[in-house]
Scaffold this active site. Structure first.
Site, mmCIF file in Angstrom:
data_model
loop_
_atom_site.group_PDB
_atom_site.id
_atom_site.type_symbol
_atom_site.label_atom_id
_atom_site.label_comp_id
_atom_site.label_asym_id
_atom_site.label_seq_id
_atom_site.Cartn_x
_atom_site.Cartn_y
_atom_site.Cartn_z
ATOM 1 N N ASP A 1 9.278 2.516 1.921
ATOM 2 C CA ASP A 1 8.091 3.254 2.366
ATOM 3 C C ASP A 1 7.909 2.973 3.861
ATOM 4 O O ASP A 1 7.426 1.915 4.253
ATOM 5 C CB ASP A 1 6.873 2.801 1.557
ATOM 6 C CG ASP A 1 5.585 3.528 1.971
ATOM 7 O OD1 ASP A 1 5.576 4.144 3.055
ATOM 8 O OD2 ASP A 1 4.596 3.453 1.210
ATOM 9 N N PHE B 1 0.852 -1.187 0.000
ATOM 10 C CA PHE B 1 0.000 0.000 0.000
ATOM 11 C C PHE B 1 0.884 1.233 0.000
ATOM 12 O O PHE B 1 1.733 1.403 0.878
ATOM 13 C CB PHE B 1 -0.942 0.055 1.209
ATOM 14 C CG PHE B 1 -1.869 1.239 1.146
ATOM 15 C CD1 PHE B 1 -3.009 1.209 0.355
ATOM 16 C CD2 PHE B 1 -1.569 2.416 1.815
ATOM 17 C CE1 PHE B 1 -3.849 2.314 0.249
ATOM 18 C CE2 PHE B 1 -2.414 3.528 1.721
ATOM 19 C CZ PHE B 1 -3.553 3.471 0.937
ATOM 20 N N LYS C 1 2.687 9.583 8.313
ATOM 21 C CA LYS C 1 1.788 9.308 9.449
ATOM 22 C C LYS C 1 2.254 9.809 10.821
ATOM 23 O O LYS C 1 1.753 10.802 11.315
ATOM 24 C CB LYS C 1 1.473 7.814 9.497
ATOM 25 C CG LYS C 1 0.614 7.379 8.305
ATOM 26 C CD LYS C 1 -0.038 6.040 8.530
ATOM 27 C CE LYS C 1 -1.145 5.765 7.525
ATOM 28 N NZ LYS C 1 -0.718 5.147 6.272
HETATM 29 C C1 LIG Z 1 -0.951 5.337 4.917
HETATM 30 C C2 LIG Z 1 0.137 4.927 4.021
HETATM 31 C C3 LIG Z 1 0.428 5.651 2.855
HETATM 32 C C4 LIG Z 1 -0.417 6.810 2.389
HETATM 33 O O1 LIG Z 1 -0.360 7.872 3.273
HETATM 34 P P1 LIG Z 1 -1.441 9.081 3.140
HETATM 35 O O2 LIG Z 1 -0.958 10.072 4.152
HETATM 36 O O3 LIG Z 1 -2.773 8.495 3.478
HETATM 37 O O4 LIG Z 1 -1.386 9.570 1.764
HETATM 38 C C5 LIG Z 1 1.513 5.250 2.102
HETATM 39 N N1 LIG Z 1 2.269 4.202 2.461
HETATM 40 C C6 LIG Z 1 2.015 3.487 3.575
HETATM 41 C C7 LIG Z 1 2.910 2.354 3.940
HETATM 42 C C8 LIG Z 1 0.937 3.816 4.388
HETATM 43 O O5 LIG Z 1 0.666 3.088 5.469
#
Ligand SMILES: *Cc1c(COP(=O)(O)O)cnc(C)c1O
Length: 390
Positions: free
Chosen positions: A214, A127, A243
């Site tokens: 990520d 994701f 986050k």
């Molecule tokens: C939540 C998340 C995103 C996206 O972040 P947003 O602030 O919602 O755009 C990208 N990568 C990972 C691993 C995430 O958990």
């Protein structure tokens, strides 16, 4: 009828305020927060030192354009690079934007080497966000369906499978980078093997690819280290954060090191809000408080306590497949879809999440106490048992 666009199947509860790991709703009912707004409220709610630092900054300067020097960005970038070993930072407002920056950086890195149509290796069940490029990089059809044509230039392989990456290396000369979560969050709290990540680092060196991690969900102390990659001893070329970085204030970051540095020049990328003084104060204060209050060691220990608590309470319960995770990023996988548990827990004053259909996901604030963690177990374990027997 609500005038808010219908993008979320929302639970029927509205919160008015919080304190530490607790939230109160409009009826005055209290909830223990084991989700932190999905790994966002690192310091819990209404943290006194955090709130004071934000209030002070709001009284001075909230926003000024990136056409000027921004002192807070310099300080936060210094701090992030000092903690991670990375060298330069681009500030965004969210995780998907941090990943957009990483994807653009990888493409430009490729173009500079004469690769006209660069591609990026991404993982199954990954994701990376909801913008067009990041949903295309995401490994979940539900996120993509209806938004075709997808952005091209992504090659998908199974998670934790180095041979699959090697295969791509042999056949595809357009690859410039690998984008991967050290721990998949939305994908069900799945952790990369340390050995895999070390060998992937090696392979990226051999191929001259960028290793892009990520850490939007797993970064910022949650796993017991500042960044999840620090459990492995390697250094990525690119890392994305968001986050937990601002403890609730929107701030994202794309960090570069080594061969990824210097890729962007003025005009290549930008953001109106990204890295404004308020966001940078939130980031810097979050990092300072994690440090001062030794919250990483706490996250590590509390995570072990919670997993051990689950293991003891759920021993022998049919259908509990695995209790896993690192620090305060915890997954309990059941053998059947368990989305209903979220409502059952809510009724009992506990906020949890279910992801990948059958994985209970816990992302408590780093300030949760052991007593509160025990309360969480005392509510959740009987619910799981009852749910599995029904
Ligand atoms: C939540 C998340 C995103 C996206 O972040 P947003 O602030 O919602 O755009 C990208 N990568 C990972 C691993 C995430 O958990």
């Amino acid at each position: 009828m609500s005038h808010v666009m219908n993008t979320y199947a929302r639970l029927p509860v509205t919160f008015t305020h919080g304190e530490g790991a607790w939230l109160w709703d409009t009826d005055g009912k209290r909830y223990l927060d084991a989700l932190s707004g999905i790994a966002v409220n690192t310091l819990g709610h209404a943290h006194p030192r955090f709130t004071a630092a934000l209030a002070e900054q709001i009284g001075k300067l909230i926003h000024c354009s990136n056409v000027y020097q921004v002192a807070g960005q310099e300080s936060l970038a210094d701090k992030l690079c000092g903690l991670s070993g990375m060298q330069e930072v681009f500030f965004s407002n969210s995780g998907c934007e941090a990943n957009e920056a990483a994807i653009k950086l990888a493409r430009m890195y490729g173009h500079k080497q004469g690769i006209e149509s660069p591609s990026i290796i991404v993982m199954e069940k990954a994701f990376h966000g909801r913008t067009l490029a990041t949903l295309s990089a995401t490994g979940n059809r539900k996120v993509q369906a209806g938004f075709e044509p997808l952005v091209t230039g992504f090659v998908r392989v199974p998670y934790n499978d180095l041979d699959a990456v090697r295969q791509v290396a042999q056949h595809n000369r357009s690859v410039v980078a690998v984008l991967v979560e050290p721990i998949q969050g939305e994908g069900g709290i799945r952790t990369l093997d340390i050995e895999y990540l070390k060998q992937l680092r090696q392979l990226c060196n051999e191929q001259n690819w960028l290793l892009m991690l990520d850490e939007v969900q797993c970064g910022i102390g949650r796993t017991g280290k500042w960044f999840a990659f620090q459990h492995t001893g390697i250094l990525p070329d690119v890392m994305t954060l968001a986050k937990g970085l601002g403890s609730g204030v929107p701030v994202g970051a794309c960090l570069a090191a080594g061969k990824a540095t210097g890729t962007f020049q003025p005009g290549n990328h930008g953001s109106t809000f990204g890295g404004n003084p308020l966001a940078c104060t939130a980031g810097l204060t979050t990092l300072n408080i994690i440090e001062q209050d030794k919250l990483m060691a706490h996250a590590e220990a509390l995570g072990q306590f919670i997993r051990a608590g689950f293991a003891a309470a759920l021993q022998g319960v049919n259908g509990v497949k695995e209790i896993r995770g690192q620090g305060l990023m915890i997954g309990v996988e059941l053998d059947k879809p368990c989305g209903d548990l979220v409502k059952l827990a809510l009724a009992q004053g506990l906020l949890i999440n279910v992801t990948a259909d059958s994985v209970i996901r816990l992302l408590p604030p780093l300030v949760m106490s052991q007593g509160e963690a025990q309360q969480m177990l005392d509510i959740l374990c009987p619910l799981i048992k009852e749910f599995m027997h029904s």
